[in-house]
Design a protein around this motif. Structure first.
Motif, short mmCIF file in Angstrom:
data_model
loop_
_atom_site.label_atom_id
_atom_site.label_comp_id
_atom_site.label_asym_id
_atom_site.label_seq_id
_atom_site.Cartn_x
_atom_site.Cartn_y
_atom_site.Cartn_z
N ASP A 5 0.82 -1.22 0.00
CA ASP A 5 0.00 0.00 0.00
C ASP A 5 0.86 1.27 0.00
N SER A 6 1.98 1.20 0.67
CA SER A 6 2.82 2.39 0.83
C SER A 6 3.48 2.86 -0.47
N VAL A 7 3.51 1.98 -1.48
CA VAL A 7 4.18 2.35 -2.73
C VAL A 7 3.26 2.31 -3.95
N ARG A 8 2.06 1.79 -3.76
CA ARG A 8 1.15 1.65 -4.91
C ARG A 8 0.89 3.02 -5.52
N GLY A 9 1.00 3.07 -6.84
CA GLY A 9 0.81 4.33 -7.56
C GLY A 9 2.09 5.12 -7.76
N ARG A 10 3.15 4.74 -7.03
CA ARG A 10 4.44 5.44 -7.18
C ARG A 10 5.52 4.51 -7.76
#
Length: 121
Positions: free
Chosen positions: A62-67
């Motif tokens: 979740d902490s990196v999704r989209g990045r």
């Protein structure tokens, strides 16, 4: 024997980008899932992203999704992690991990030596 060689780490300012690479040898690369893990200062190792044997399935924390974006080139036996919009909390030692089967959820049975990513604020 499986060998994993990572590269691409370094020092970057917040908001910047890096691309990590991992070249694998010793197994038919296209038959196995691959992943990236990281371990920050004082933190446990965590899975950041994973990709199935043919790239058809991916996983992101979740902490990196989209990045972050994981990809692979089976012809080059290489897995990549493109990291955009980096934050200081992304600072960690990043490890390439070789799955024990084709599925993105397969356990890791080999690790790379790690490449350091440091994000300054």
């Amino acid at each position: 024997q499986v060998q994993l060689v990572e590269s691409g780490g370094g020092l970057v300012q917040a908001g910047g980008s890096l691309r990590l690479s991992c070249v694998a040898s010793g197994r038919p690369f296209s038959s196995y899932a691959m992943s990236w893990f990281r371990q920050g200062p004082g933190k446990e190792r965590e899975m950041v992203a994973g990709i199935s044997f043919n790239g058809g399935s991916t996983y992101y924390a979740d902490s990196v999704r989209g990045r972050f974006a994981i990809s692979r080139d089976n012809a080059r036996s290489t897995v990549y992690l493109l990291m955009n919009n980096l934050k200081p909390e992304d600072t960690a030692l990043y490890y390439c991990a070789h799955g024990s089967s084709y599925a993105v959820t397969s356990p890791t049975d080999y690790w790379g030596q790690g490449t350091q990513v440091t994000v300054s604020s």
